[in-house]
Design a protein around this motif. Structure first.
Motif, PDB file in Angstrom:
ATOM      1  N   SER A   3       0.815  -1.218   0.000  1.00  0.00           N
ATOM      2  CA  SER A   3       0.000   0.000   0.000  1.00  0.00           C
ATOM      3  C   SER A   3       0.847   1.266   0.000  1.00  0.00           C
ATOM      4  O   SER A   3       0.357   2.340  -0.349  1.00  0.00           O
ATOM      5  CB  SER A   3      -0.938   0.004   1.209  1.00  0.00           C
ATOM      6  N   ALA A  42      -3.717  -5.410  -7.057  1.00  0.00           N
ATOM      7  CA  ALA A  42      -4.764  -5.646  -6.060  1.00  0.00           C
ATOM      8  C   ALA A  42      -4.622  -7.032  -5.433  1.00  0.00           C
ATOM      9  O   ALA A  42      -4.736  -7.201  -4.200  1.00  0.00           O
ATOM     10  CB  ALA A  42      -6.141  -5.506  -6.706  1.00  0.00           C
ATOM     11  N   ASP A  43      -4.323  -8.016  -6.237  1.00  0.00           N
ATOM     12  CA  ASP A  43      -4.150  -9.369  -5.710  1.00  0.00           C
ATOM     13  C   ASP A  43      -2.854  -9.506  -4.918  1.00  0.00           C
ATOM     14  O   ASP A  43      -2.764 -10.337  -4.008  1.00  0.00           O
ATOM     15  CB  ASP A  43      -4.193 -10.382  -6.854  1.00  0.00           C
ATOM     16  N   LEU A  98      -1.780  -7.090  -2.974  1.00  0.00           N
ATOM     17  CA  LEU A  98      -2.208  -6.572  -1.662  1.00  0.00           C
ATOM     18  C   LEU A  98      -2.887  -7.678  -0.851  1.00  0.00           C
ATOM     19  O   LEU A  98      -2.562  -7.896   0.322  1.00  0.00           O
ATOM     20  CB  LEU A  98      -3.177  -5.401  -1.860  1.00  0.00           C
ATOM     21  N   LYS A  99      -3.802  -8.350  -1.472  1.00  0.00           N
ATOM     22  CA  LYS A  99      -4.515  -9.442  -0.806  1.00  0.00           C
ATOM     23  C   LYS A  99      -3.549 -10.548  -0.395  1.00  0.00           C
ATOM     24  O   LYS A  99      -3.604 -11.065   0.737  1.00  0.00           O
ATOM     25  CB  LYS A  99      -5.588  -9.988  -1.750  1.00  0.00           C
ATOM     26  N   GLU A 136      -2.861  -7.486   3.172  1.00  0.00           N
ATOM     27  CA  GLU A 136      -3.251  -6.086   3.322  1.00  0.00           C
ATOM     28  C   GLU A 136      -4.673  -5.876   2.814  1.00  0.00           C
ATOM     29  O   GLU A 136      -5.222  -6.710   2.083  1.00  0.00           O
ATOM     30  CB  GLU A 136      -2.288  -5.177   2.553  1.00  0.00           C
ATOM     31  N   ASN A 137      -5.250  -4.741   3.184  1.00  0.00           N
ATOM     32  CA  ASN A 137      -6.541  -4.370   2.611  1.00  0.00           C
ATOM     33  C   ASN A 137      -6.385  -4.233   1.099  1.00  0.00           C
ATOM     34  O   ASN A 137      -5.377  -3.708   0.616  1.00  0.00           O
ATOM     35  CB  ASN A 137      -7.040  -3.050   3.195  1.00  0.00           C
ATOM     36  N   PHE A 138      -7.388  -4.691   0.382  1.00  0.00           N
ATOM     37  CA  PHE A 138      -7.326  -4.574  -1.067  1.00  0.00           C
ATOM     38  C   PHE A 138      -8.584  -3.909  -1.617  1.00  0.00           C
ATOM     39  O   PHE A 138      -9.011  -4.164  -2.732  1.00  0.00           O
ATOM     40  CB  PHE A 138      -7.085  -5.940  -1.726  1.00  0.00           C
ATOM     41  N   THR A 161      -7.429   1.635  -0.892  1.00  0.00           N
ATOM     42  CA  THR A 161      -6.060   1.171  -0.652  1.00  0.00           C
ATOM     43  C   THR A 161      -5.329   0.945  -1.963  1.00  0.00           C
ATOM     44  O   THR A 161      -4.148   1.286  -2.106  1.00  0.00           O
ATOM     45  CB  THR A 161      -6.069  -0.125   0.178  1.00  0.00           C
ATOM     46  N   LEU A 162      -6.018   0.364  -2.937  1.00  0.00           N
ATOM     47  CA  LEU A 162      -5.403   0.129  -4.242  1.00  0.00           C
ATOM     48  C   LEU A 162      -5.010   1.443  -4.896  1.00  0.00           C
ATOM     49  O   LEU A 162      -3.902   1.573  -5.432  1.00  0.00           O
ATOM     50  CB  LEU A 162      -6.373  -0.646  -5.138  1.00  0.00           C
TER      51      LEU A 162
END
Length: 471
Positions: free
Chosen positions: A95, A319-320, A322-323, A327-329, A333-334
């Protein structure tokens, strides 16, 4: 005099020739590095072949598909066999931004049309109709040995890959040009860009009829289909969904009596794909920021389509990540991750061509053999269609390269109003990231055989590695 020299050294900027500045050891490293690069060019003349190459390489390097590896730090994703995201997850949260290098693995070429095979009525030769892809000079493709690379998808869904023209035992193909004796009216009176009509870029495919008599209708075409069916188990309808690319036949070669250059097809932009991936593979074990190499398709036709840089692929991959990293996705956050990211748009620039120096401004042009180019803006005219990097990010990249001993230079794509061109940079910048173009110079860009310096190839690798480790 000594004081003047000291002042000049302190205050002025000048490009430095890699071969004058590098140690003997580093010169040898530059020469050796290009051996692997030439092999890559030989194996990867299409986007699909590039992805096939990296799937094998990623397995060797210990990378895991992101969907199949919960705790892996080295992950990747392939999309539609034409682009890829490759990442090493760093210590800092994703992030807070990633360090991303994006290059493209498509190159100017000629494609077969979807219904290409026909028998010419006036000559009874088997011919293939074509449609060129990207910015080419059409006359360069005439009367030169060509190879076919591509993929058929059969009715049962099975994929059939073909390569014809690369092995010494293979036949090659040609689009025959008009002889000069008869070209006075048809070609010589036209502008160079109009001398070859796209409709005349037909490939001679075969000449023997089946079953070697004059009674069978379109017997030459039929014989071609028989041969293709015997070898590849395909029928004419399979062409309708096929992707068959026509590329120059033959291998990349050393060029120059000192072997300091590489001559080969598709160096724009596979040169940056290769060097950025090598930089990621060789980066130190524990990076501060997550490092990503993005291999994109369709740059030569505007980065459109679901495998181009305008697609959602790289955003979805981040995004994936982050996941994957716990982390929050969510959308917010993205977006913050993208805005906090730093991107090198790894694409080539036009080196000063000694045969055509008038289109360049030597103070602001790329010199072959003087290192990787840091290109603040591309575009045309009034910087149209350009990212135009911020001064802060430009300065940061230069500072990293100076500290890490990277051979670099600044460069622009020709004189103002001379022409111009664009890169992926502006599409990455749309997400709010800091972006700058960074890549080696090329002579004869978009021609069948482009020329690059081994010094610049190696310097690009060093530059990308320094970016991952220090930005």
């Amino acid at each position: 005099m000594k004081k003047t020299d000291e002042l000049r050294k302190k205050l002025t900027y000048s490009r430095k020739n890699f071969w004058n500045e590098a140690s003997v050891k580093e010169q040898k490293e530059a020469l050796n590095f290009s051996e692997g690069y030439k092999n890559f060019l030989d194996e990867c003349k299409t986007e699909r072949e590039s992805i096939d190459y990296y799937v094998k390489e990623l397995e060797k390097q210990g990378y895991k598909e992101i969907e199949k590896a919960k705790k892996a730090k080295k992950v990747f994703r392939i999309s539609r066999n034409k682009n890829a995201g490759i990442a090493i997850i760093g210590r800092k949260p994703i992030s807070e931004g990633v360090n991303l290098i994006v290059s493209h693995i498509d190159a100017p070429r000629v494609d077969l049309k979807q219904n290409p095979l026909h028998e010419d009525g006036s000559t009874n030769l088997g011919m293939m109709k074509t449609h060129y892809y990207g910015g080419i000079k059409k006359y360069q493709w005439m009367s030169t040995p060509l190879a076919l690379h591509g993929t058929f998808i059969k009715k049962n869904g099975k994929s059939v890959k073909i390569t014809i023209g690369e092995d010494d035992k293979d036949p090659v193909f040609v689009m025959p040009d008009l002889l000069p004796h008869l070209a006075r009216k048809v070609q010589y009176t036209k502008k160079i860009g109009e001398a070859i009509d796209a409709g005349k870029m037909n490939l001679v495919f075969n000449s023997i009829p089946y079953p070697k008599d004059n009674e069978t209708k379109e017997a030459v075409k039929l014989n071609a289909l028989v041969l293709l069916n015997e070898k590849y188990d395909i029928v004419e309808e399979d062409f309708l969904s096929a992707e068959i690319e026509i590329v120059p036949a033959g291998k990349a070669r050393d060029a120059g009596i000192d072997r300091s250059l590489v001559l080969g097809y598709g160096q724009d932009d596979r040169i940056c794909a290769y060097t950025s991936a090598c930089a990621l593979f060789d980066a130190k074990d524990k990076l501060e920021k997550t490092a990503i190499v993005y291999l994109a398709d369709k740059e030569e036709i505007g980065s459109d389509g679901n495998t181009g840089a305008k697609s959602i692929f790289i955003i979805d991959f981040i995004a994936d990540l982050l996941k994957h990293n716990g982390e929050n996705f969510d959308s917010s956050t993205l977006r913050k991750a993208l805005i906090n990211s730093q991107v090198l748009s790894a694409d080539v620039n036009a080196g000063i061509n000694p045969n055509f120096p008038s289109v360049h401004e030597k103070e602001n042009a790329v010199h072959i053999g003087f290192g990787v180019s840091v290109t603040k803006f591309t575009g045309s005219g009034g910087k149209g269609g350009s990212n135009d990097a911020n001064a802060e990010f430009n300065s940061k990249i230069i500072d990293i390269y100076n500290k890490e001993g990277v051979s670099w230079q600044t460069g622009a794509l020709g004189k103002v109003d001379e022409g111009g061109g664009g890169t992926i940079a502006k599409f990455m910048a749309e997400h709010g990231a800091e972006v700058i173009d960074c890549g080696p110079g090329v002579l004869g860009m978009h021609s069948l055989y482009e020329l690059t310096s081994k010094a610049d190839i190696y310097s690009s690798y060093k530059a990308y590695k320094a970016f991952f480790e220090n930005a």
